[in-house]
Design a protein around this motif. Structure first.
Motif, PDB file in Angstrom:
ATOM      1  N   ILE A   1       5.660  -9.188   4.363  1.00 14.29           N
ATOM      2  CA  ILE A   1       5.015 -10.016   5.393  1.00 14.29           C
ATOM      3  C   ILE A   1       4.297  -9.126   6.407  1.00 14.29           C
ATOM      4  O   ILE A   1       3.166  -9.407   6.825  1.00 14.29           O
ATOM      5  N   GLY A   2       4.957  -8.034   6.817  1.00 14.08           N
ATOM      6  CA  GLY A   2       4.323  -7.121   7.767  1.00 14.08           C
ATOM      7  C   GLY A   2       3.046  -6.510   7.228  1.00 14.08           C
ATOM      8  O   GLY A   2       2.048  -6.370   7.945  1.00 14.08           O
ATOM      9  N   THR A   3       3.046  -6.162   5.946  1.00 14.07           N
ATOM     10  CA  THR A   3       1.845  -5.591   5.333  1.00 14.07           C
ATOM     11  C   THR A   3       0.696  -6.597   5.324  1.00 14.07           C
ATOM     12  O   THR A   3      -0.451  -6.255   5.664  1.00 14.07           O
ATOM     13  N   SER A   4       0.998  -7.824   4.953  1.00 18.46           N
ATOM     14  CA  SER A   4      -0.047  -8.855   4.922  1.00 18.46           C
ATOM     15  C   SER A   4      -0.577  -9.139   6.326  1.00 18.46           C
ATOM     16  O   SER A   4      -1.784  -9.300   6.519  1.00 18.46           O
ATOM     17  N   LEU A   5       0.320  -9.210   7.301  1.00 21.97           N
ATOM     18  CA  LEU A   5      -0.119  -9.460   8.678  1.00 21.97           C
ATOM     19  C   LEU A   5      -1.000  -8.322   9.191  1.00 21.97           C
ATOM     20  O   LEU A   5      -1.994  -8.558   9.878  1.00 21.97           O
ATOM     21  N   ARG A   6      -0.633  -7.095   8.856  1.00 22.70           N
ATOM     22  CA  ARG A   6      -1.430  -5.957   9.315  1.00 22.70           C
ATOM     23  C   ARG A   6      -2.840  -6.020   8.735  1.00 22.70           C
ATOM     24  O   ARG A   6      -3.830  -5.793   9.456  1.00 22.70           O
ATOM     25  N   ARG A   7      -2.949  -6.317   7.455  1.00 25.64           N
ATOM     26  CA  ARG A   7      -4.270  -6.429   6.832  1.00 25.64           C
ATOM     27  C   ARG A   7      -5.078  -7.551   7.472  1.00 25.64           C
ATOM     28  O   ARG A   7      -6.266  -7.379   7.782  1.00 25.64           O
ATOM     29  N   SER A   8      -4.444  -8.691   7.653  1.00 28.09           N
ATOM     30  CA  SER A   8      -5.156  -9.845   8.192  1.00 28.09           C
ATOM     31  C   SER A   8      -5.600  -9.612   9.630  1.00 28.09           C
ATOM     32  O   SER A   8      -6.745  -9.903   9.995  1.00 28.09           O
ATOM     33  N   VAL A   9      -4.711  -9.084  10.455  1.00 30.86           N
ATOM     34  CA  VAL A   9      -5.044  -8.868  11.863  1.00 30.86           C
ATOM     35  C   VAL A   9      -6.126  -7.805  12.017  1.00 30.86           C
ATOM     36  O   VAL A   9      -7.059  -7.964  12.818  1.00 30.86           O
ATOM     37  N   LEU A  10      -6.028  -6.724  11.261  1.00 33.89           N
ATOM     38  CA  LEU A  10      -7.035  -5.669  11.354  1.00 33.89           C
ATOM     39  C   LEU A  10      -8.401  -6.172  10.900  1.00 33.89           C
ATOM     40  O   LEU A  10      -9.425  -5.946  11.575  1.00 33.89           O
ATOM     41  N   GLY A  11      -8.440  -6.868   9.770  1.00 34.05           N
ATOM     42  CA  GLY A  11      -9.714  -7.414   9.302  1.00 34.05           C
ATOM     43  C   GLY A  11     -10.276  -8.458  10.257  1.00 34.05           C
ATOM     44  O   GLY A  11     -11.485  -8.479  10.518  1.00 34.05           O
ATOM     45  N   LEU A  12      -9.400  -9.312  10.791  1.00 30.23           N
ATOM     46  CA  LEU A  12      -9.850 -10.335  11.735  1.00 30.23           C
ATOM     47  C   LEU A  12     -10.398  -9.706  13.007  1.00 30.23           C
ATOM     48  O   LEU A  12     -11.427 -10.137  13.530  1.00 30.23           O
ATOM     49  N   THR A  13      -9.730  -8.679  13.500  1.00 33.19           N
ATOM     50  CA  THR A  13     -10.190  -8.017  14.725  1.00 33.19           C
ATOM     51  C   THR A  13     -11.570  -7.399  14.538  1.00 33.19           C
ATOM     52  O   THR A  13     -12.467  -7.562  15.376  1.00 33.19           O
ATOM     53  N   LEU A  14     -11.760  -6.699  13.427  1.00 33.58           N
ATOM     54  CA  LEU A  14     -13.068  -6.090  13.159  1.00 33.58           C
ATOM     55  C   LEU A  14     -14.138  -7.159  12.982  1.00 33.58           C
ATOM     56  O   LEU A  14     -15.275  -7.007  13.469  1.00 33.58           O
ATOM     57  N   GLY A  15     -13.804  -8.239  12.288  1.00 32.43           N
ATOM     58  CA  GLY A  15     -14.772  -9.307  12.084  1.00 32.43           C
ATOM     59  C   GLY A  15     -15.156  -9.998  13.376  1.00 32.43           C
ATOM     60  O   GLY A  15     -16.336 -10.311  13.602  1.00 32.43           O
ATOM     61  N   VAL A  16     -14.186 -10.239  14.249  1.00 31.63           N
ATOM     62  CA  VAL A  16     -14.474 -10.890  15.539  1.00 31.63           C
ATOM     63  C   VAL A  16     -15.350 -10.002  16.405  1.00 31.63           C
ATOM     64  O   VAL A  16     -16.341 -10.462  16.993  1.00 31.63           O
ATOM     65  N   LEU A  17     -15.005  -8.726  16.499  1.00 28.26           N
ATOM     66  CA  LEU A  17     -15.813  -7.805  17.311  1.00 28.26           C
ATOM     67  C   LEU A  17     -17.240  -7.709  16.772  1.00 28.26           C
ATOM     68  O   LEU A  17     -18.216  -7.781  17.532  1.00 28.26           O
ATOM     69  N   GLY A  18     -17.362  -7.548  15.464  1.00 29.17           N
ATOM     70  CA  GLY A  18     -18.697  -7.463  14.875  1.00 29.17           C
ATOM     71  C   GLY A  18     -19.493  -8.748  15.058  1.00 29.17           C
ATOM     72  O   GLY A  18     -20.690  -8.715  15.376  1.00 29.17           O
ATOM     73  N   GLY A  19     -18.843  -9.893  14.863  1.00 34.75           N
ATOM     74  CA  GLY A  19     -19.535 -11.165  15.019  1.00 34.75           C
ATOM     75  C   GLY A  19     -20.007 -11.406  16.433  1.00 34.75           C
ATOM     76  O   GLY A  19     -21.122 -11.899  16.667  1.00 34.75           O
ATOM     77  N   VAL A  20     -19.167 -11.063  17.419  1.00 34.59           N
ATOM     78  CA  VAL A  20     -19.547 -11.261  18.824  1.00 34.59           C
ATOM     79  C   VAL A  20     -20.709 -10.354  19.205  1.00 34.59           C
ATOM     80  O   VAL A  20     -21.682 -10.794  19.850  1.00 34.59           O
ATOM     81  N   VAL A  21     -20.639  -9.090  18.822  1.00 32.62           N
ATOM     82  CA  VAL A  21     -21.706  -8.152  19.162  1.00 32.62           C
ATOM     83  C   VAL A  21     -23.038  -8.595  18.544  1.00 32.62           C
ATOM     84  O   VAL A  21     -24.085  -8.623  19.221  1.00 32.62           O
ATOM     85  N   LEU A  22     -23.015  -8.961  17.283  1.00 28.22           N
ATOM     86  CA  LEU A  22     -24.250  -9.401  16.625  1.00 28.22           C
ATOM     87  C   LEU A  22     -24.760 -10.714  17.216  1.00 28.22           C
ATOM     88  O   LEU A  22     -25.976 -10.900  17.371  1.00 28.22           O
ATOM     89  N   ALA A  23     -23.863 -11.634  17.545  1.00 28.75           N
ATOM     90  CA  ALA A  23     -24.281 -12.916  18.113  1.00 28.75           C
ATOM     91  C   ALA A  23     -24.914 -12.737  19.487  1.00 28.75           C
ATOM     92  O   ALA A  23     -25.934 -13.367  19.803  1.00 28.75           O
ATOM     93  N   VAL A  24     -24.325 -11.882  20.305  1.00 29.17           N
ATOM     94  CA  VAL A  24     -24.890 -11.634  21.635  1.00 29.17           C
ATOM     95  C   VAL A  24     -26.246 -10.944  21.523  1.00 29.17           C
ATOM     96  O   VAL A  24     -27.206 -11.310  22.210  1.00 29.17           O
ATOM     97  N   ALA A  25     -26.331  -9.947  20.642  1.00 30.49           N
ATOM     98  CA  ALA A  25     -27.610  -9.242  20.470  1.00 30.49           C
ATOM     99  C   ALA A  25     -28.689 -10.171  19.936  1.00 30.49           C
ATOM    100  O   ALA A  25     -29.854 -10.082  20.339  1.00 30.49           O
ATOM    101  N   SER A  26     -28.305 -11.086  19.044  1.00 30.79           N
ATOM    102  CA  SER A  26     -29.288 -12.001  18.472  1.00 30.79           C
ATOM    103  C   SER A  26     -29.564 -13.186  19.377  1.00 30.79           C
ATOM    104  O   SER A  26     -30.696 -13.677  19.446  1.00 30.79           O
ATOM    105  N   GLY A  27     -28.543 -13.649  20.083  1.00 31.00           N
ATOM    106  CA  GLY A  27     -28.704 -14.847  20.901  1.00 31.00           C
ATOM    107  C   GLY A  27     -29.413 -14.626  22.214  1.00 31.00           C
ATOM    108  O   GLY A  27     -29.987 -15.555  22.773  1.00 31.00           O
TER     109      GLY A  27
END
Length: 289
Positions: A93-119
């Protein structure tokens, strides 16, 4: 009838709307109706999952749900205990949570930066929005063979896949919210001689917060979908690895344990985002509030 009696009867008489002629309707009472979903009940979001669990339990007990199709909840609980004690379920469970949280964090940061730059920039929109829309038409899971060739079959491939999946809903909803800010606010800011940086910080970004939180709810869900898939690729740990082994040995109860864990992850994560949304947007007057 005395004046005191008349006054008493007037006090206890129900309020009635006046008729078109100006006089009251003696047999008509005022009925006030509340539009919308009504007042919120405490912990109401648990009702649906508990009802689903009850249907599952009753169906299994009555024989409507075959154990070969779906393991009974009490057998799933026993298997969960067995996996927890004898097969290091907590570590998976810890391994799956680590993968999910790390990927989600990178995706959120990237999405926000690109959305602000584009918007907030016509140049940014011209450079960013087009490629993002092209990416939306290509399922991220279809890119996994390419990611395997680029990153191998280790953690980098898994985290990158989850990040790219979660980036899209964050970008789309945040970008749409930024573009949806009422233009009259910009006119008012120009009238009051408000600087661009101050206007973006105090008006635009708070105004885009509802769209970002909506995108975050979608991102949390799709991050788990991506996790389910990437953990099937040569994983040595994680819930997906446990389910893959159970599939090979025909252990339906273990597969259902994994599905329940994924479902609990998604439900708790979505509930947390909704609580954050409710507190962060408490100033909005909506049907939900």
């Amino acid at each position: 009838m005395t004046a005191a009696t008349a006054a008493t009867r007037a006090d206890v008489a129900p309020a009635v709307p006046p008729s078109r002629a100006g006089g009251p309707h003696p047999d008509v009472r005022v009925v006030r109706r509340r539009l919308g979903p009504g007042p919120r009940t405490r912990l109401s979001f648990w009702v649906g999952p508990l009802l689903l669990l009850a249907v599952w339990a009753v169906g299994s007990w009555a024989g409507f749900i075959s154990p070969a199709v779906l393991t009974a909840p009490w057998d799933v609980a026993k298997e969960f205990q067995n996996q927890w004690v004898d097969h290091d379920l907590l570590g998976n469970i810890g391994t799956s949570l680590r993968r999910s949280v790390l990927g989600l964090t990178l995706g959120v940061l990237g999405g926000v930066v690109l959305a602000v730059a584009s918007g907030l920039s016509r140049v940014g929109e011209a450079l960013i929005d087009g490629p993002i829309q092209i990416k939306r038409s290509i399922p991220t899971l279809a890119l996994i063979p390419l990611f395997v060739a680029w990153f191998g079959i280790g953690e980098s491939m898994k985290v990158t896949t989850i990040a790219l999946i979660t980036l899209i809903p964050i970008y789309v909803n945040t970008h749409n919210a930024l573009r949806g800010i009422d233009g009259r606010y910009a006119e008012l800011a120009e009238t009051l001689d408000v600087g661009r940086v101050e206007f973006v910080r105090n008006v635009v970004l708070p105004g885009a917060l509802p769209g970002f939180l909506l995108g975050l709810r979608f991102a949390v869900t799709v991050s788990l979908l991506g996790l389910v898939v990437v953990e099937q690729f040569n994983s040595e740990s994680g819930i997906g690895h446990v389910m893959t082994l159970a599939q090979q040995y025909g252990q339906t109860s273990v597969i259902v344990v994994g599905l329940v864990i994924y479902g609990v992850f998604g439900f708790l994560a979505d509930t947390a985002v909704r609580l954050i949304e409710r507190r962060a947007l408490s100033w909005r007057r909506t049907l939900e509030g």
